[in-house]
Design an enzyme around this catalytic site. Structure first.
Site, PDB file in Angstrom:
ATOM      1  CG  ASN A  72      -1.898   1.178   1.173  1.00 46.20           C
ATOM      2  OD1 ASN A  72      -1.763   2.073   0.328  1.00 46.20           O
ATOM      3  ND2 ASN A  72      -2.868   1.185   2.067  1.00 46.20           N
ATOM      4  NE  ARG A 105     -10.221   9.097  -0.598  1.00 44.98           N
ATOM      5  CZ  ARG A 105      -9.146   9.070   0.191  1.00 44.98           C
ATOM      6  NH1 ARG A 105      -8.380   7.986   0.217  1.00 44.98           N
ATOM      7  NH2 ARG A 105      -8.852  10.110   0.945  1.00 44.98           N
TER       8      ARG A 105
HETATM    9  C1  DQA Z   1      -4.573   4.893   0.341  1.00 46.00           C
HETATM   10  C2  DQA Z   1      -5.147   5.881  -0.684  1.00 46.00           C
HETATM   11  C3  DQA Z   1      -4.175   7.020  -0.967  1.00 46.00           C
HETATM   12  O1  DQA Z   1      -4.730   7.915  -1.921  1.00 46.00           O
HETATM   13  C4  DQA Z   1      -3.899   7.792   0.303  1.00 46.00           C
HETATM   14  O2  DQA Z   1      -2.928   8.803   0.074  1.00 46.00           O
HETATM   15  C5  DQA Z   1      -3.502   6.919   1.443  1.00 46.00           C
HETATM   16  C6  DQA Z   1      -4.144   5.619   1.606  1.00 46.00           C
HETATM   17  C7  DQA Z   1      -5.580   3.803   0.758  1.00 46.00           C
HETATM   18  O3  DQA Z   1      -5.146   2.818   1.320  1.00 46.00           O
HETATM   19  O4  DQA Z   1      -6.784   3.960   0.529  1.00 46.00           O
HETATM   20  O5  DQA Z   1      -2.716   7.313   2.295  1.00 46.00           O
HETATM   21  O6  DQA Z   1      -3.465   4.244  -0.236  1.00 46.00           O
END
Ligand code: DQA
Length: 148
Positions: A72, A105
Site C-alpha cells: 500500500n 475520491r
Molecule cells: C490509500 C489511498 C491514498 O490515496 C492515500 O494517500 C492513502 C491511503 C488507501 O489505502 O486507501 O494514504 O493508499
C-alpha cells in the site's frame, strides 16, 4: 513461502486518521489479521511501514528473498516514480492495495504510478484489501513457482 507487506506514509495513523474513509482499525489490528491469515495459508509474512520514500525503495531492493510483495504505497501511489522504478527493477510480483477506492475520491488519486508495474491492484475493500492482497500474492507466487 515468504511474502513482504509494505505500508507507505501516514498508514501508522490508521485508527485515528480520517475514520470515515479508513475505518477504525489500527495498523496493529490490520497486521494481526494479516498474520492470522498468513498462518492459515501457511506462509511467512514480514510487515513494514515507512513514511519515507527512500526507505520504501530500500525495502523493495532488499525483497529478493520474498516470493511476492503486497504494497500500500499510500500517497506515494500518486507521485513516486522512484517506488515505481524499484518495483519494476526487482523480479518479484507486486500486488498494489488500497483501503479506500481511490477512483471514487479526489481526481489526483485516480492516477496510480504503481499500477503499471504491479501484477494487479485491489482498491476499496477497507482493511480486507490487505487480506485479499495476501491471498492474491500467494496465488501469483505459487503460479510463478509452478512455471519455473
Ligand atoms: C490509500 C489511498 C491514498 O490515496 C492515500 O494517500 C492513502 C491511503 C488507501 O489505502 O486507501 O494514504 O493508499
Amino acid at each position: 513461502m515468504k511474502i513482504l507487506v509494505i505500508n507507505g506514509p501516514n498508514l501508522n495513523l490508521l485508527g485515528t486518521r480520517e475514520n470515515d474513509i479508513y475505518g477504525t482499525m489500527t495498523l496493529d489490528d490490520i497486521n494481526a489479521s494479516i498474520e492470522k491469515l498468513a498462518k492459515e495459508l501457511n506462509v511467512e509474512v514480514t510487515i513494514s511501514q515507512s513514511n519515507h520514500e527512500g526507505e520504501i525503495v530500500d525495502l523493495i531492493h532488499n525483497s529478493k528473498d520474498y516470493a511476492a510483495l503486497v504494497i500500500n504505497p499510500a500517497a506515494y501511489t500518486h507521485t513516486s516514480v522512484a517506488i515505481r522504478d524499484a518495483i519494476s527493477a526487482v523480479d518479484i510480483p507486486a500486488i498494489e492495495i488500497h483501503i479506500s477506492n481511490i477512483y471514487k475520491r479526489e481526481e489526483f488519486r485516480h492516477k496510480s504510478l504503481i499500477s503499471s508495474v504491479a501484477h494487479g491492484q485491489i482498491s476499496g475493500f477497507g482493511p480486507e484489501s490487505y487480506l485479499l492482497g495476501l491471498r492474491a500474492a500467494v496465488t501469483i507466487a505459487n503460479a510463478k513457482k509452478g512455471h519455473s
